[in-house]
Design a protein around this motif. Sequence first.
Motif, PDB file in Angstrom:
ATOM      1  N   ARG A  41       0.833  -1.191   0.000  1.00  0.00           N
ATOM      2  CA  ARG A  41       0.000   0.000   0.000  1.00  0.00           C
ATOM      3  C   ARG A  41       0.876   1.253   0.000  1.00  0.00           C
ATOM      4  NH1 ARG A  41      -3.641   2.131   4.325  1.00  0.00           N
ATOM      5  NH2 ARG A  41      -5.177   3.374   3.209  1.00  0.00           N
ATOM      6  N   ASN A 145     -22.350  -0.403  -4.195  1.00  0.00           N
ATOM      7  CA  ASN A 145     -21.643  -1.616  -3.791  1.00  0.00           C
ATOM      8  C   ASN A 145     -20.345  -1.811  -4.564  1.00  0.00           C
ATOM      9  OD1 ASN A 145     -23.561  -2.371  -1.959  1.00  0.00           O
ATOM     10  ND2 ASN A 145     -24.763  -3.475  -3.478  1.00  0.00           N
ATOM     11  N   SER A 148     -17.101  -6.420  -8.007  1.00  0.00           N
ATOM     12  CA  SER A 148     -16.292  -7.425  -7.318  1.00  0.00           C
ATOM     13  C   SER A 148     -16.085  -8.611  -8.232  1.00  0.00           C
ATOM     14  CB  SER A 148     -16.982  -7.868  -6.043  1.00  0.00           C
ATOM     15  OG  SER A 148     -18.171  -8.516  -6.391  1.00  0.00           O
ATOM     16  N   GLY A 149     -15.249  -9.509  -7.782  1.00  0.00           N
ATOM     17  CA  GLY A 149     -14.983 -10.704  -8.575  1.00  0.00           C
ATOM     18  C   GLY A 149     -14.024 -10.455  -9.718  1.00  0.00           C
ATOM     19  N   ARG A 152      -7.847 -12.406 -10.736  1.00  0.00           N
ATOM     20  CA  ARG A 152      -6.473 -12.079 -10.384  1.00  0.00           C
ATOM     21  C   ARG A 152      -5.602 -12.107 -11.635  1.00  0.00           C
ATOM     22  NH1 ARG A 152      -5.633 -11.010  -5.117  1.00  0.00           N
ATOM     23  NH2 ARG A 152      -7.099 -12.011  -3.749  1.00  0.00           N
ATOM     24  N   TYR A 232      -4.354  -1.381  -8.018  1.00  0.00           N
ATOM     25  CA  TYR A 232      -5.187  -1.569  -6.831  1.00  0.00           C
ATOM     26  C   TYR A 232      -6.248  -2.635  -7.104  1.00  0.00           C
ATOM     27  CZ  TYR A 232      -8.714  -0.635  -3.300  1.00  0.00           C
ATOM     28  OH  TYR A 232      -9.633  -0.776  -2.295  1.00  0.00           O
ATOM     29  N   ARG A 235      -5.033  -6.137  -6.950  1.00  0.00           N
ATOM     30  CA  ARG A 235      -4.686  -6.677  -5.630  1.00  0.00           C
ATOM     31  C   ARG A 235      -5.932  -6.964  -4.787  1.00  0.00           C
ATOM     32  NH1 ARG A 235      -4.557  -8.461  -1.424  1.00  0.00           N
ATOM     33  NH2 ARG A 235      -3.199  -8.162   0.352  1.00  0.00           N
ATOM     34  N   ILE A 236      -6.868  -5.998  -4.754  1.00  0.00           N
ATOM     35  CA  ILE A 236      -7.992  -6.108  -3.819  1.00  0.00           C
ATOM     36  C   ILE A 236      -9.154  -6.879  -4.453  1.00  0.00           C
ATOM     37  CG2 ILE A 236      -9.612  -4.751  -2.418  1.00  0.00           C
ATOM     38  CD1 ILE A 236      -6.861  -4.585  -1.296  1.00  0.00           C
ATOM     39  N   THR A 237      -9.290  -6.842  -5.768  1.00  0.00           N
ATOM     40  CA  THR A 237     -10.329  -7.516  -6.568  1.00  0.00           C
ATOM     41  C   THR A 237     -11.747  -7.044  -6.270  1.00  0.00           C
ATOM     42  OG1 THR A 237     -10.714  -9.430  -5.132  1.00  0.00           O
ATOM     43  CG2 THR A 237      -8.927  -9.619  -6.716  1.00  0.00           C
ATOM     44  N   VAL A 238     -11.893  -6.079  -5.389  1.00  0.00           N
ATOM     45  CA  VAL A 238     -13.200  -5.474  -5.122  1.00  0.00           C
ATOM     46  C   VAL A 238     -12.974  -3.978  -5.156  1.00  0.00           C
ATOM     47  CG1 VAL A 238     -15.070  -5.219  -3.472  1.00  0.00           C
ATOM     48  CG2 VAL A 238     -13.769  -7.335  -3.543  1.00  0.00           C
ATOM     49  N   ILE A 239     -13.785  -3.242  -5.923  1.00  0.00           N
ATOM     50  CA  ILE A 239     -13.602  -1.796  -5.899  1.00  0.00           C
ATOM     51  C   ILE A 239     -14.940  -1.131  -5.625  1.00  0.00           C
ATOM     52  CG2 ILE A 239     -11.562  -1.710  -7.379  1.00  0.00           C
ATOM     53  CD1 ILE A 239     -13.369  -1.071  -9.695  1.00  0.00           C
ATOM     54  N   SER A 240     -14.897   0.004  -4.974  1.00  0.00           N
ATOM     55  CA  SER A 240     -16.129   0.720  -4.660  1.00  0.00           C
ATOM     56  C   SER A 240     -15.912   2.202  -4.934  1.00  0.00           C
ATOM     57  CB  SER A 240     -16.508   0.489  -3.199  1.00  0.00           C
ATOM     58  OG  SER A 240     -15.617   1.180  -2.358  1.00  0.00           O
ATOM     59  N   ASP A 242     -15.836   4.523  -3.132  1.00  0.00           N
ATOM     60  CA  ASP A 242     -15.033   5.174  -2.092  1.00  0.00           C
ATOM     61  C   ASP A 242     -13.627   5.515  -2.567  1.00  0.00           C
ATOM     62  OD1 ASP A 242     -17.024   5.179  -0.324  1.00  0.00           O
ATOM     63  OD2 ASP A 242     -16.298   3.518   0.903  1.00  0.00           O
TER      64      ASP A 242
END
Lengths: 325, 384
Positions: A41, A145, A148-149, A152, A232, A235-240, A242
């Motif tokens: 990070r 929300n 996601s998914g 990788r 990003y 790495r995280i595989t979920v983004i919002s 935010d």
Amino acid sequence: MNLSWLSRFRERPWLWQSGLILFAILLPLPLGDYYRTVAWRTVLYIMLGLSLNLIVGYAGLFQLGHAAFYALGAYTAAILNLQLGIPLFWTFPASILVAALFGFLITRPILHLRGDYLAIVTIAFGEVVRLALVNNIFGITGGANGLSGIARPRLLGLEFRQPIYHYYLVLFFLLITIFAMRRLENSRLGRAWLYVREDETAAEAMGINTTQVKLLAFVLGSGWAGLAGALYAARITVISPDLARFMESVVMFCIVVLGGTGSIPGVFIGALGMVTLPELFRPLKDWRDAWLGVTMVVMMIARPEGLWPSRRVQLELQESEAPHG
Amino acid sequence: MFKRIVVPIILLGCLLINLTGCGGAKDTIKIGLQGPMTGDYAYEGKGFQNALNMLVEQVNAAGGINGKQVELIVEDDAGDPTQSALVAQRLVDAKVVAVIGAYNSTATEPASEIYNEAGILHVTPSSTAVRLTTKGFPRFFRVCFLDDRQGLFAAKFMQEVLGAKNVGILHDNSTYAQGLAEETKHYAETLGLTVGFYDAINPDDQDFTPILTKIGAANLDAVYFTGYHSQAGLLLKQSAELGLTVKWVGGNAANNPVMVEIAGIKNAEGVFVTTEPLPKDLNYPEAQKFVADYKAKYGEEPDSVWTIMAGEAFNVIRIAMEQTKSTDPATLAEYLHTQMKNVNGLTGPILGFDEKGDRLGTIHVAYVIDATGNFVLYEKQPSP
């Protein structure tokens, strides 16, 4: 204070540079996955800081909506991956291009603004992007929300799953970034940015196309942030949505300003102070966020020019105080 | 002087405090709690923490689980996926055997992958997104119910309580409302109801006369509207103006006093809403005890159903550990998948978990709007 050992290092920059690179490569090996993620990070935010440094540090333009481009890059990678099944690594160029394109479209009409007026417009743009993502624009951003998914990334049959792979992935891009930044700093364009920052009218009189160089700073900086966003997402595989929130932009801005505007080592220190330390202070629980406030106040009193100001600024100061024979 | 010496000393001091923060290890059962203690959902995160602190205290006072004391390790993810990945790794490093959390699906998803790889039992109290349990993680469970269970409940409610034969379903084209409408249609048809009307309005519409005229002509017993409260209010108002006598039922997106404000109390009275119950409306002795203990300890009743759900997650882990006399996540997961059946939980009977880790059954209840415009629990509920 005798700075001779320091100047010796300055004469042989490859010495400490390769030392630092070696340190960065060896750093995650003895660490657990948590600290590897913290390191990941930090490196990611150094990249974001460097990309913003192009705009704020070199060209001297206030950009307080930088997180919007970071989010655009992440969403581009995610949408291409989820909707069209494009492998994540192949979406990186698209992320850069989309973020850069938006950087161009947004800043072209507002380039004549300066200082606080520009800051207000960039804040507004950041919010527009965030709200567009929240409202599920074109039905592809997944609303509040997020998405996601995300698959990788894979390279030569190796799936990037463990934190350490992602650390080396961002480190690789960071090294490219630093190399590019050093080249840019000393290029014709880098010097043009410096002149524009110091005195726009004089720069124009010198024959610099100020609109073009300012636009280039925004486009390059935005594209770079887009790349960070794609990293990003990988790495995280979920983004919002935010990702595009105002606080993210503020953190990026502080990284540049606290470390020392226009300085590459300054961005490193800024990222350590704004991203790594608050994370390491996690056991302090509710007092954690107080650290940021206290540091900022102390910094502004003790070192308003930043912890490691740009060498060019330092040299200018030294020269004006004690000119060389 | 100040800059060169004092500032680094302060910084070093802070670091030392940080490094000495971790306590010594005893022979305890470590259970992690990951939730939003700060940020937009901080209220829910504090509820998680309160519920678990209370239950862990109770369990430890009674001698712990299998003779071992329980140690709760709380981490704050702020509801954010990045922080979620970080704190998940912290909990893995702290060697927890089970984790309760996170609150929102966006934070639960990256954490669930990390816990899956570390082989830790992971129970979420509140993340309802369907996709979370579709990844084949053998040690991931949820004690809340999927979004589609509300559709089943609504269909049952209309059939068993309202005695409806011919029902209508109306949604507003939003992802959530459309999904719920489709699930309800599916379950209504499975239960043998006739879906005599199925249509959508647009989120910006203000005048519903054409669609209400169609509803009036379809000779329906009940209409289920899955959209949001402001349009629900307008629908009720215009439905009354047109003199429709059909019974209206709203989904949990309509569960908001604003609906009554827009519709007017006389038009909203007698309208039903299907939603998750408030903890105090859970009519089980275990739930009542939880609410009473909570009130005694913290001076207020838990307002959110997710607070008691967090307690339920701990409860499920405790029962599994006591029944298997083990803290091995694989054994616990095996027990939850295959042997845990018809246990009295805090939030009603735990019928069991399916092979994906989703809890069977439903928790939804029907509220009705009374003559003063308040939502009250309806006296008749369909069979579970």
